[in-house]
Scaffold this motif. Structure first.
Motif, short mmCIF file in Angstrom:
data_model
loop_
_atom_site.label_atom_id
_atom_site.label_comp_id
_atom_site.label_asym_id
_atom_site.label_seq_id
_atom_site.Cartn_x
_atom_site.Cartn_y
_atom_site.Cartn_z
N HIS A 1 0.56 -1.18 0.16
CA HIS A 1 -0.08 -0.02 -0.09
C HIS A 1 0.86 1.31 -0.08
N PHE A 2 2.12 1.01 0.36
CA PHE A 2 2.83 2.31 0.24
C PHE A 2 3.10 2.78 -1.29
N ALA A 3 3.31 1.59 -2.03
CA ALA A 3 3.33 1.87 -3.56
C ALA A 3 2.06 2.80 -4.05
N GLU A 4 0.84 2.25 -3.56
CA GLU A 4 -0.26 2.87 -3.78
C GLU A 4 -0.40 4.25 -3.65
N LEU A 5 0.07 4.65 -2.43
CA LEU A 5 -0.12 5.82 -1.87
C LEU A 5 1.33 6.61 -2.03
N GLY A 6 2.32 6.17 -3.04
CA GLY A 6 3.36 6.99 -3.11
C GLY A 6 3.17 8.26 -3.69
N ASP A 7 2.41 8.73 -4.37
CA ASP A 7 2.34 10.16 -4.80
C ASP A 7 2.35 11.05 -3.32
N TRP A 8 1.73 10.48 -2.34
CA TRP A 8 1.32 11.45 -1.17
C TRP A 8 2.35 11.06 -0.16
#
Length: 405
Positions: free
Chosen positions: A339-346
Motif C-alpha cells: 500500500h506504500f506504493a499505492e499511496l506513493g504520490d502522497w
C-alpha cells in the motif's frame, strides 16, 4: 553424455553441473534478447561445441525452448534464439491478513495469470486458510492447463517468521499464528518440485530484485500491508540474518510512548504506518479492503485534511524508521511496495521529510523508489525462488527425473 544418463564421476560431472547452470543463467539474464548458441559461447567463454551439447540437454529437459531464426553476421547458417521455456511455470501464492492471492509465473518471469480474494484470516486456523487458498491454487492450475503450461512447483509467502525446511510458521503476529505447521505441498498435488514456504516481505524484496527493473544490487524493500515488513538485499542476495528475521522494519520503535503492537512491544512503526492504522487515522469507514483503499485515495485526491494528515504522519514515521536503518546499514536505496506504493504520490514527500530531518544527506530523493510491481511483487518473488533453484541446479533436477520432458 546426456544429463538424463548416469552422472559423470568426479570432476567431469562437477564441471558439467556448473556449466549447465551457467548457460541456463545466461539465457535467463538476457531477457527478451533470445541469444543464439554462438552468443552464449562468446558470453560464457565456453566452446561452441560445449554450449551446443549443454543446450541440447536443456531443450530436452523442457527448461529451454528454441525460437525464431536470425543471422549473427552476413555469413554462416542462421542461428536459433533461445529462451527459458514459457510452457513451464511456477505458482506463487500469498496468505496475508485480509486477502489471499495466487499467480502463475512462467520460467521467463511473465505473470500469466493472477487471482485474489478478500479473506479475513486473522485468528483463523491455518487449515481453514489453506483450504481457501487451495481453491485459488486450483484456479491457477486450471489456467496453466488451458495455456498448455506444465507447473513445476510453487512458492507460498506468509506475513511472519518461517522455518522453510520444516514448513513451520514460527510467528505471524497479525495472523495470530505461533508455531504452526503447514502442508504447502497439498496446494499443488503432483508438482515435481513441491511448494516452498517463505516470508512475505522477503519474497516481495526478491520479486523486486528479479522482476522490478530497478537494476539495484543493494536496497531495503519496505512492504506495506496490515503490517509493515522489510526485506534486505545486499549484493543481489537476500540477507536474512542468523535467525532469519532481518528486515523487520515494522517493529522498529519510532515512538517510545506509542500504542501497543501485535508483536508485544509498543510504539512500533506498524502501529503508525500499517494499513489499518492509516485507515483509522483518516477515518475511512469499515468495508472491504478494496473499498477502503479506494476511499482513501479519493479522499487524498480531493485533499481531505484528515486523510492527508494520516498519510503524511505515516510517511513521517516511516522516514524516522528509515533514517535509523540508513545509519545502521549504510543503505543505498529504499523501495516502497504494497500500500506504500499505492499511496506513493502522497507518501513519498513525507518520507523524505522524515529522512532529511533525522538523517540528512544519507538518502536522496532518487534513492527512494516506488515499486511498479505493487502487490504482485510477493507472488513473483515466491515463484521466483523456485525458478532460481531450477536455474542454479538443473543438473540434479534432470537426473532425479523431476522435470517434465
Amino acid at each position: 553424455m546426456s544429463v538424463n544418463e548416469q552422472a559423470a564421476p568426479g570432476r567431469v560431472g562437477d564441471v558439467r553441473r556448473r556449466n549447465l547452470s551457467l548457460v541456463l543463467d545466461s539465457i535467463a539474464k538476457t531477457g527478451d534478447s533470445k541469444p543464439s548458441r554462438a552468443q552464449l559461447a562468446a558470453g560464457t567463454g565456453l566452446t561452441k561445441a560445449a554450449v551446443s551439447s549443454l543446450v541440447a540437454d536443456l531443450v530436452y529437459s523442457g527448461l529451454v525452448s528454441e525460437v525464431g531464426l536470425y543471422r549473427d553476421g552476413e555469413r554462416g547458417r542462421p542461428g536459433q534464439g533461445l529462451e527459458l521455456n514459457t510452457r513451464r511455470g511456477v505458482v506463487g501464492m500469498e496468505i496475508n491478513v485480509d486477502y489471499l492471492a495466487v499467480g502463475l509465473v512462467d520460467l521467463g518471469g511473465a505473470l500469466r495469470f493472477t487471482s485474489a480474494i478478500e479473506s479475513h484470516n486473522r485468528g483463523l486456523a491455518p487449515d481453514a486458510v489453506m483450504a481457501r487458498l487451495s481453491a485459488l491454487a486450483a484456479e491457477a492450475a486450471a489456467a496453466a492447463s488451458k495455456e498448455g503450461i506444465d507447473i513445476l512447483g510453487g512458492g507460498l509467502a506468509v506475513p511472519g517468521l518461517v522455518d522453510e525446511r520444516h514448513n513451520l510458521v514460527i510467528s505471524a503476529p497479525n495472523l495470530h499464528w505461533e508455531q504452526e505447521f503447514l502442508d504447502p505441498g497439498a496446494l499443488l498435488e503432483g508438482a515435481p518440485l513441491g511448494v516452498r514456504l517463505s516470508n512475505e516481505a522477503n519474497s516481495a524484496a526478491l520479486g523486486e530484485l528479479w522482476y522490478g527493473g530497478g537494476g539495484q544490487a543493494d536496497f531495503l524493500y519496505v512492504s506495506g500491508e496490515v503490517g509493515v515488513g522489510g526485506g534486505v538485499i545486499i549484493g543481489s542476495e537476500l540477507f536474512m540474518g542468523p535467525g532469519g528475521s532481518a528486515g523487520e522494519l515494522g517493529h522498529v520503535v519510532v515512538h517510545p510512548d506509542g500504542p501497543p503492537c501485535s508483536c508485544g512491544g509498543a510504539g512500533c512503526l506498524e502501529t503508525f504506518a500499517g494499513q489499518e492504522a492509516i485507515f483509522q487515522a483518516a477515518r475511512i469507514p469499515e468495508g472491504s479492503l478494496s473499498e477502503r483503499m479506494a476511499g482513501l485515495v479519493a479522499a487524498l485526491e480531493s485533499k481531505e485534511p484528515g486523510a492527508c494528515k494520516a498519510v503524511h504522519d505515516a510517511g513521517r514515521y516511516l522516514g524516522v524508521a528509515l533514517a535509523s536503518s540508513a545509519r545502521l546499514m549504510d543503505l543505498e536505496a529504499v523501495v516502497l511496495g504494497g500500500h506504500f506504493a499505492e499511496l506513493g504520490d502522497w507518501l513519498k514527500p513525507a518520507v523524505l521529510e522524515g529522512l532529511n530531518r533525522h538523517a540528512p544527506g544519507l538518502l536522496q530523493s532518487d534513492d527512494l523508489r516506488v515499486s511498479g510491481l505493487k502487490h504482485s511483487g510477493t507472488l513473483l518473488g515466491a515463484a521466483g525462488q523456485v525458478i532460481r533453484s531450477v536455474i542454479e541446479s538443473p543438473f540434479e533436477l534432470i537426473l532425479a527425473g523431476k522435470l517434465a520432458t
